[in-house]
Write an enzyme that holds these catalytic residues in place. Structure first.
Site, PDB file in Angstrom:
ATOM      1  N   GLU A 159     -21.025 -97.777  62.420  1.00  0.00           N
ATOM      2  CA  GLU A 159     -22.006 -98.037  63.483  1.00  0.00           C
ATOM      3  C   GLU A 159     -21.486 -97.685  64.871  1.00  0.00           C
ATOM      4  O   GLU A 159     -22.221 -97.761  65.845  1.00  0.00           O
ATOM      5  CB  GLU A 159     -22.387 -99.526  63.492  1.00  0.00           C
ATOM      6  CG  GLU A 159     -22.985-100.004  62.196  1.00  0.00           C
ATOM      7  CD  GLU A 159     -23.530-101.404  62.305  1.00  0.00           C
ATOM      8  OE1 GLU A 159     -24.703-101.560  62.641  1.00  0.00           O
ATOM      9  OE2 GLU A 159     -22.759-102.353  62.058  1.00  0.00           O
ATOM     10  N   CYS A 200     -28.585 -96.932  56.388  1.00  0.00           N
ATOM     11  CA  CYS A 200     -29.563 -98.026  56.406  1.00  0.00           C
ATOM     12  C   CYS A 200     -30.172 -98.218  57.789  1.00  0.00           C
ATOM     13  O   CYS A 200     -30.809 -99.229  58.062  1.00  0.00           O
ATOM     14  CB  CYS A 200     -28.932 -99.319  55.915  1.00  0.00           C
ATOM     15  SG  CYS A 200     -27.494 -99.806  56.848  1.00  0.00           S
TER      16      CYS A 200
HETATM   17  C1  PEP Z   1     -27.939-100.306  62.333  1.00  0.00           C
HETATM   18  O1  PEP Z   1     -27.310-100.607  63.339  1.00  0.00           O
HETATM   19  O2  PEP Z   1     -28.349 -99.162  62.082  1.00  0.00           O
HETATM   20  C2  PEP Z   1     -28.281-101.334  61.352  1.00  0.00           C
HETATM   21  C3  PEP Z   1     -28.823-101.015  60.203  1.00  0.00           C
HETATM   22  O3  PEP Z   1     -28.037-102.626  61.692  1.00  0.00           O
HETATM   23  P1  PEP Z   1     -28.947-103.489  62.699  1.00  0.00           P
HETATM   24  O4  PEP Z   1     -30.168-102.678  63.025  1.00  0.00           O
HETATM   25  O5  PEP Z   1     -29.268-104.749  62.003  1.00  0.00           O
HETATM   26  O6  PEP Z   1     -28.054-103.679  63.864  1.00  0.00           O
HETATM   27 MG    MG Z   2     -26.283-102.533  63.460  1.00  0.00          MG
END
Ligand code: PEP
Ligand code: MG
Length: 754
Positions: free
Chosen positions: A602, A673
């Site tokens: 991330e 994701c």
């Molecule tokens: C993302 O950062 O892409 C992720 C899937 O996590 P979140 O959106 O919950 O931060």
């Molecule tokens: Mg995230």
């Protein structure tokens, strides 16, 4: 100068509407610059002309009447150039144009600066002087600074000013632009989510029973006085005598002989209690805000606080059980997961949040639930919209208030087409996702709320690529116990078994604050978030992991995933804790193998260390929402920079391709994701990069499946090659749209309807 600037901006901010704001500007600027004339010209969006809107020093009777074409006169020149024009003798300039009736013939010196908001010229601020004089550099700098600060206030006042009038007449249409939150169109009736008591949102109304209103007001007043006395008593020993005196002052402000008497006077004159209170309190707040002395100015905050407390009591006494209309559009300043939970799902058709952007978590939840959403509608006077009919266009991020019948018809058509498309797509539910040349691509879902589970299974999801465990944490008023967590996780695992469920360990911080575990930081997205919090609190991490492992007993479909990883040591430490929990539970008799453990990519650091991370785990999953935010340095929640947030930015695409290659080199499966996986065009590129599975919100699943069923991987690869040579997100987007159109998927592209 700084003080003067600050005062003018504060005063303008406190103005009741656009006209008052403009009056304050011309009066205060003329005095501050010691000049004879100050005027404001604002651009009329329908005619494009610059209308003489306020003045001190010229003929006030021409206000609202006189105007100049954009190509005309010195005002037009300032607007055209988007720069100041400073002239000793205005008349000798070739662009000078005599505007009859406003009386500027006596004034020779001219300084005009543009009022610019979000790159567009809203108007021109002008000062003039009779004797030939060149305004000096500091005059120019002062006016430019002031104009830059006032532009946002004027823009907001312009939009809300129009809307307030409409709210009163209830007829004219208006369009407010925010940012897309969740796709789709909704036509429905506004329900404002408990905005909290807001003195500025109270509408004047006639008192039905004056005596009853006076009694209600006095009771509310006494309740607040009692509360304040109690606070003072509770703080007891911690307060100095001076502080105690301050509490006495608070109580006396509300005394019957002062503000209280004024409110009662208005009620007796026919106003209802809430209206009378708000009118009196706002007048007093303004009075204090205008004071020069900073101590007295600060008292405005106290008066506002006291007034709000009394109003809260009055509103609580008036509260009736909330009835939701069949087509409810929920509107709030900052919607949260909790506010979504309060309304029956079958009645909810749309959401509007004044704050936040398309990547805020509430927008992600809305996408998962399939509720069209507009975020960041900052100009929306939301508190005044209760019961109004609105249309929201979640594809393009717009809200239409009092829509004209033909606009409504056009949106109704889009809505019908969307429904027809969903019905068409339903037939794909059980069709495996395989490209025309036989490449299999498992499509998984992201979940959080329990409603996601039913929806996901209904869409033919093959597993869960991201279960956001923080969602059940967010919906409580304390950390759920280990046993409570075990039950929640068990429900998820059972619902999907034997399909895999990827549970992410608690990812709080950033914009996900637990009400009972506040993290207050200057820069929360670069602060204590995700794995950083849970490694610092092993007791929280261990309880969660144990709950997951116990929930997995006899099922065996659990996968554990670690968020916000930046260092290999974080993975090593987390693995140690997971292994330890598993060992200890096994000693206590728990059966079942250690589940696969993965890492989320991330942040840019994790991209470049993807191979080292991959060597430590069983799978990699890219969180493209945060990765985009950190690569592009664009806050995913900030609507002001939302236009810069692009998961199709070439830099993001390079990073995604890099991570895919790194994982493949280590023989570790790679998934994604983030929301990009749910974008049909994005999914085509991810297929070409070699991603092994895509995890997305349930609403997008069948669209993505349709896109992938319609093409060959070889076509996707040549598209990727072409796209990787493009320079900006807009070009990438345009190319993807062309590709989708050529493959018969123009329906997935949504241009503005109105
Ligand atoms: C993302 O950062 O892409 C992720 C899937 O996590 P979140 O959106 O919950 O931060
Ligand atoms: Mg995230």
């Amino acid at each position: 100068m700084l003080e003067t600037l600050r005062h003018i901006v504060q005063e303008v901010n406190a103005a009741a509407g656009l006209e008052e704001a403009l009056q304050i500007i011309v009066r205060r600027v003329r005095a501050a610059m010691n000049t004879q004339v100050c005027s404001v010209y604002l651009r009329d969006p329908s005619s494009g002309r610059y209308v003489f809107r306020a003045t001190q020093g010229l003929n006030p009777e021409q206000v609202g009447l006189a105007s100049l074409a954009a190509s005309d006169g010195l005002v037009g020149l300032v607007a055209e150039r988007g720069e100041p024009v400073n002239l000793e003798d205005a008349e000798s300039h070739p662009r000078f144009r005599y505007l009859p009736g406003i009386g500027e013939e006596h004034f020779h010196a001219f300084l005009g600066v543009p009022i610019i908001h979000q790159r567009g010229v809203l108007g021109v601020l002008v000062v003039q002087q009779a004797e030939s004089r060149r305004f000096d550099e500091s005059d120019e700098a002062f006016l430019v600074t002031l104009s830059a600060q006032l532009a946002g206030v004027i823009a907001h006042a312009q939009v809300t000013g129009v809307l307030v009038t409409q709210a009163l007449t209830g007829t004219a249409p208006a369009k407010i632009t925010g940012v897309p939150g969740a796709p789709g169109v909704a036509i429905g009736t506004v329900v404002v989510v408990s905005p909290g008591a807001d003195l500025y949102a109270v509408q004047p109304r006639e008192a039905a029973d004056k005596r009853k209103e006076v009694r209600a007001f006095r009771e509310a007043l006494q309740s607040v006085q009692k509360d304040i006395k109690m606070v003072a008593r509770n703080l007891g020993g911690e307060l100095s005598p001076e502080d105690h005196a301050l509490f006495d002052v608070y109580v006396s402000i509300l005394d019957d002989s002062t503000i209280g008497a004024e409110v009662v006077g208005l009620i007796k004159a026919g106003q209802w209690a809430q209206g009378a209170l708000s009118q009196v309190m706002i007048e007093h707040i303004r009075h204090f805000e205008r004071m020069e002395h900073s101590y007295l100015k600060e008292r405005a905050v106290d008066v506002r606080d006291l007034g709000t407390r009394v109003l809260a009591y009055l509103q609580a006494a008036n509260q009736e059980p909330r009835v939701y209309p069949d087509q409810t559009i929920l509107v709030g300043e900052e919607l949260t997961a909790t506010s979504l939970g309060e309304i029956p799902r079958e009645k909810l058709v749309g959401l509007i949040s004044v704050r936040g952007s398309g990547n805020s978590h509430v927008a992600i939840l809305a996408r998962a639930m399939g509720v069209p959403t507009v975020m960041g509608a900052v100009d929306l006077p939301y508190a005044k919209l209760q019961d109004r009919e609105v249309i929201i266009d979640g594809y393009n991020g717009t809200v239409h208030i009092n829509p004209l019948p033909e606009i409504k018809q056009r949106f109704q058509r889009v809505l019908d087409e969307d429904n027809a498309l969903s019905r068409d797509l339903e037939s794909l539910r059980d069709v495996p996702c395989v490209t025309l040349d036989g490449q299999r691509m498992p499509l998984w879902v992201n979940t959080g709320l329990m409603v996601d589970v039913t929806r996901s299974l209904g869409q033919g999801a093959e597993g869960v690529g991201l279960y956001r465990t923080e969602v059940p944490f967010l919906l409580r008023d304390r950390f759920p116990s280990e046993e409570e967590q075990r039950q929640i996780y068990r429900e998820q695992l059972e619902a999907f078994a034997p399909k895999p469920v990827t549970m992410r360990t608690l990812d709080i911080g950033g914009d996900k604050a637990l009400p009972y575990f506040p993290i207050e930081e200057e820069n929360p997205f670069l602060g204590w978030r995700g794995i950083r919090v849970t490694l610092d609190h092993p007791e929280i991490f261990l309880a969660q992991v144990r709950a997951m492992l116990k929930a997995n007993e006899d099922l065996g479909n659990l996968r554990i995933m670690l968020p916000m990883v930046c260092n290999t040591s974080e993975v090593d430490e987390a693995l140690d804790l997971i292994h330890r929990s598993h060992r200890e539970l096994a000693q206590d008799g728990l059966t079942g193998a250690l589940p696969p453990i993965g890492v989320m990519i991330e942040v840019p650091a994790a991209v470049y260390q993807a191979r080292a991370l991959a060597r430590r785990v069983d799978f990699i999953s890219v969180g493209s929402n945060d990765l985009t935010q950190y690569l592009l340095a664009v806050d995913r929640n900030n609507s002001r920079v939302a236009h810069l947030y692009h998961s199709l930015h070439p830099a993001v695409l390079q990073a995604l391709a890099y991570v895919a290659t790194a994982s493949q080199a280590e023989g570790v499966p790679i998934s994604i994701c983030g929301e990009l996986a749910g974008d049909p065009g994005g999914a085509v590129l991810l297929l070409a990069m070699g991603y092994n599975s895509l995890s997305m919100n349930a609403t997008s699943l069948l669209k993505v499946k349709k896109a992938l069923l319609n093409l060959r991987r070889s076509e996707a690869r040549s598209l990727l090659k072409e796209v990787m040579g493009l320079d900006c997100a807009q070009e990438v987007n345009a190319r993807l749209e062309r590709f989708l159109t050529e493959h018969g998927m123009a329906k997935f592209i949504h241009s503005p309807v109105a």
